[in-house]
Design a protein around this motif. Structure first.
Motif, PDB file in Angstrom:
ATOM      1  N   ARG A 157      -8.020  -1.518  -5.003  1.00  0.00           N
ATOM      2  CA  ARG A 157      -6.849  -1.496  -5.883  1.00  0.00           C
ATOM      3  C   ARG A 157      -5.568  -1.000  -5.203  1.00  0.00           C
ATOM      4  N   ALA A 158      -5.600  -0.683  -3.922  1.00  0.00           N
ATOM      5  CA  ALA A 158      -4.364  -0.281  -3.235  1.00  0.00           C
ATOM      6  C   ALA A 158      -3.391  -1.458  -3.216  1.00  0.00           C
ATOM      7  N   ALA A 159      -2.121  -1.184  -3.551  1.00  0.00           N
ATOM      8  CA  ALA A 159      -1.122  -2.245  -3.648  1.00  0.00           C
ATOM      9  C   ALA A 159       0.085  -1.908  -2.784  1.00  0.00           C
ATOM     10  N   VAL A 160       0.747  -2.934  -2.281  1.00  0.00           N
ATOM     11  CA  VAL A 160       1.933  -2.735  -1.459  1.00  0.00           C
ATOM     12  C   VAL A 160       2.960  -1.917  -2.241  1.00  0.00           C
ATOM     13  N   GLY A 161       3.511  -0.884  -1.592  1.00  0.00           N
ATOM     14  CA  GLY A 161       4.457   0.014  -2.236  1.00  0.00           C
ATOM     15  C   GLY A 161       3.832   1.310  -2.703  1.00  0.00           C
ATOM     16  N   ASP A 162       2.501   1.361  -2.795  1.00  0.00           N
ATOM     17  CA  ASP A 162       1.814   2.606  -3.171  1.00  0.00           C
ATOM     18  C   ASP A 162       2.041   3.678  -2.112  1.00  0.00           C
ATOM     19  N   VAL A 163       1.823   4.933  -2.515  1.00  0.00           N
ATOM     20  CA  VAL A 163       1.878   6.046  -1.569  1.00  0.00           C
ATOM     21  C   VAL A 163       0.480   6.642  -1.409  1.00  0.00           C
ATOM     22  N   VAL A 164       0.242   7.222  -0.246  1.00  0.00           N
ATOM     23  CA  VAL A 164      -1.055   7.807   0.094  1.00  0.00           C
ATOM     24  C   VAL A 164      -0.901   9.325   0.151  1.00  0.00           C
ATOM     25  N   LEU A 165      -1.775  10.025  -0.581  1.00  0.00           N
ATOM     26  CA  LEU A 165      -1.788  11.481  -0.565  1.00  0.00           C
ATOM     27  C   LEU A 165      -3.169  11.972  -0.154  1.00  0.00           C
ATOM     28  N   VAL A 166      -3.234  13.174   0.385  1.00  0.00           N
ATOM     29  CA  VAL A 166      -4.495  13.873   0.576  1.00  0.00           C
ATOM     30  C   VAL A 166      -4.385  15.226  -0.112  1.00  0.00           C
ATOM     31  N   SER A 167      -5.531  15.765  -0.517  1.00  0.00           N
ATOM     32  CA  SER A 167      -5.515  17.003  -1.301  1.00  0.00           C
ATOM     33  C   SER A 167      -5.479  18.263  -0.443  1.00  0.00           C
ATOM     34  N   GLY A 168      -5.567  18.103   0.886  1.00  0.00           N
ATOM     35  CA  GLY A 168      -5.529  19.283   1.745  1.00  0.00           C
ATOM     36  C   GLY A 168      -5.825  18.935   3.190  1.00  0.00           C
ATOM     37  N   SER A 169      -6.118  19.952   3.979  1.00  0.00           N
ATOM     38  CA  SER A 169      -6.257  19.795   5.427  1.00  0.00           C
ATOM     39  C   SER A 169      -7.497  19.006   5.808  1.00  0.00           C
ATOM     40  N   MET A 170      -7.408  18.316   6.924  1.00  0.00           N
ATOM     41  CA  MET A 170      -8.444  17.415   7.387  1.00  0.00           C
ATOM     42  C   MET A 170      -9.308  18.047   8.489  1.00  0.00           C
ATOM     43  N   GLY A 171     -10.602  17.727   8.475  1.00  0.00           N
ATOM     44  CA  GLY A 171     -11.502  18.057   9.571  1.00  0.00           C
ATOM     45  C   GLY A 171     -12.234  19.378   9.476  1.00  0.00           C
ATOM     46  N   ILE A 237      -1.766  -0.153   5.899  1.00  0.00           N
ATOM     47  CA  ILE A 237      -1.457   1.230   5.532  1.00  0.00           C
ATOM     48  C   ILE A 237      -0.821   1.905   6.738  1.00  0.00           C
ATOM     49  N   GLU A 238       0.271   2.611   6.501  1.00  0.00           N
ATOM     50  CA  GLU A 238       0.923   3.373   7.551  1.00  0.00           C
ATOM     51  C   GLU A 238       0.872   4.854   7.212  1.00  0.00           C
ATOM     52  N   LEU A 239       0.354   5.654   8.129  1.00  0.00           N
ATOM     53  CA  LEU A 239       0.259   7.099   7.959  1.00  0.00           C
ATOM     54  C   LEU A 239       1.264   7.788   8.881  1.00  0.00           C
ATOM     55  N   THR A 300       2.123   5.273   3.307  1.00  0.00           N
ATOM     56  CA  THR A 300       2.441   4.222   2.346  1.00  0.00           C
ATOM     57  C   THR A 300       1.565   2.999   2.591  1.00  0.00           C
ATOM     58  N   VAL A 301       1.470   2.193   1.555  1.00  0.00           N
ATOM     59  CA  VAL A 301       0.757   0.913   1.643  1.00  0.00           C
ATOM     60  C   VAL A 301       1.806  -0.175   1.894  1.00  0.00           C
ATOM     61  N   VAL A 302       1.579  -1.015   2.894  1.00  0.00           N
ATOM     62  CA  VAL A 302       2.578  -1.998   3.329  1.00  0.00           C
ATOM     63  C   VAL A 302       1.968  -3.393   3.375  1.00  0.00           C
ATOM     64  N   ALA A 303       2.856  -4.385   3.449  1.00  0.00           N
ATOM     65  CA  ALA A 303       2.401  -5.776   3.530  1.00  0.00           C
ATOM     66  C   ALA A 303       2.025  -6.170   4.955  1.00  0.00           C
ATOM     67  N   GLY A 307      -5.281  -5.124   6.363  1.00  0.00           N
ATOM     68  CA  GLY A 307      -6.602  -4.709   6.821  1.00  0.00           C
ATOM     69  C   GLY A 307      -6.584  -3.711   7.951  1.00  0.00           C
ATOM     70  N   LYS A 308      -5.385  -3.314   8.409  1.00  0.00           N
ATOM     71  CA  LYS A 308      -5.302  -2.380   9.533  1.00  0.00           C
ATOM     72  C   LYS A 308      -4.464  -1.163   9.145  1.00  0.00           C
ATOM     73  N   VAL A 309      -4.646  -0.082   9.902  1.00  0.00           N
ATOM     74  CA  VAL A 309      -3.944   1.174   9.665  1.00  0.00           C
ATOM     75  C   VAL A 309      -3.120   1.511  10.896  1.00  0.00           C
TER      76      VAL A 309
END
Length: 333
Positions: A157-171, A237-239, A300-303, A307-309
């Motif tokens: 369901r990810a759509a172009v224009g969406d934003v990506v969040l994480v709930s906290g630190s990774m790893g 997706i661009e991080l 963000t989610v981009v056009a 399939g790649k990040v």
């Protein structure tokens, strides 16, 4: 009894004493106590169901153990579908000779984690195998929950224009397991983030009913999970590398060991993808919960490049962020 014996998995009187004296004492409730072949449960509407097996080594680590991890991992999988986790089943495979004190510690931790998560363990099974046929203890859990969101969050369901969040630190979890297994110590201690996210998800959905994607970045970490979402949704997706939260102790440990925290497992964090208009509401909802205090917008989610990040570096360049190749850290869950 100070060690697990093969008799305890026989199904006879010794098995019944074992189950009653240990498992019912820590996990018991009126549904489990019926001891039927299956549990009869009441769930209204659509349900989410997930199952997982836990073989972590070591079975005790900073911030948790295999028992609490088994609860948290399955509760989180159910919650990622926008569901309220309600019931768990658990199956134990025990190695003959496992110290009973270790097993009781694991089961007690599991019971406490279930109570804190607001779920009940309603069915279970125990098998004992000869020495060497397993490594101490393996646990399988299956979870059921009532879906709260309509439509439910999903990887496609990810759509172009969406934003990506994480709930906290990774790893955090991955490095905590590695450091404990190898007897490593760092200047600042590294503790697993293992936690149940059902309450956090409920808070988020109350603020933003139309969450497009929820995922918990466990094995393979953030990088692998984000690639899975990009592939499922057919989007790019661009991080922003500088925006991704990483605890300084984890960053330092990874630098010493040559690891990338974006590929290390997490057991108490989620990825959240929402429409851009809902960004601030989602961020505020996550940060209002102790388990989401370190939440951040990371991309963000981009056009482009479906399939790649792509990872945007601090210098403004871009590089592809691929999925994990091979096994970076075995037996982290």
């Amino acid at each position: 009894m100070d060690k697990v014996l093969l008799d305890y998995g026989s199904g006879g009187r010794a098995s019944h004493r074992f189950v009653n004296d240990l498992f019912f004492r820590h996990l018991g409730n009126e549904i489990l106590a019926r001891m039927d072949d299956a549990a009869v449960l009441s769930l209204g509407g659509q349900v989410a169901m997930s199952t997982d097996s836990f073989v972590v080594d070591p079975i005790f680590f900073p911030g948790g153990d295999i028992g609490s991890l088994a609860v948290h991992g399955t509760v989180n999988d159910v919650a990622m579908m926008g569901a309220r986790p309600l019931y768990l089943t658990c199956g134990f495979i025990l190695e003959e000779g496992l110290p009973m004190a270790d097993l009781e510690r694991v089961v007690a931790s599991m019971g406490e984690a279930a109570r804190k998560a607001g779920v009940r363990i309603v069915a279970g099974d125990t098998k004992v195998v000869p020495r060497g046929a397993a490594d101490k203890i393996f646990i399988n859990t299956t979870g059921l929950g009532e879906i709260m969101a309509d439509p439910a969050p999903a990887g496609h369901r990810a759509a172009v224009g969406d934003v990506v969040l994480v709930s906290g630190s990774m790893g955090d979890h991955g490095l905590a397991i590695l450091s404990t297994r190898q007897g490593l110590s760092f200047e600042s201690p590294v503790v697993s983030d293992s936690a149940a996210l059902g309450g956090l998800v409920a808070r988020l959905l109350a603020a933003v009913p139309d969450v497009h994607v929820l995922r918990d970045p466990t094995r393979g970490g953030l990088a692998t999970t984000i690639n899975e979402i990009a592939g499922q949704s057919g989007v790019g997706i661009e991080l922003i590398e500088a925006a991704i939260p990483v605890d300084p102790a984890v960053a330092g440990g990874c630098a010493v060991l040559g690891l990338d925290p974006l590929y290390l497992a997490n057991e108490g964090k989620c990825i959240c993808i929402v429409p851009e208009a809902s960004k601030e509401a989602a961020l505020a909802a996550l940060r209002a919960d102790p388990l989401g205090a370190g939440a951040a917008v990371i991309g963000t989610v981009v056009a482009d490049h479906p399939g790649k990040v792509a990872l945007v570096t601090p210098l403004g360049g871009k590089r592809l962020l691929g999925m994990l190749e091979g096994e970076q850290l075995p037996r982290i869950c």
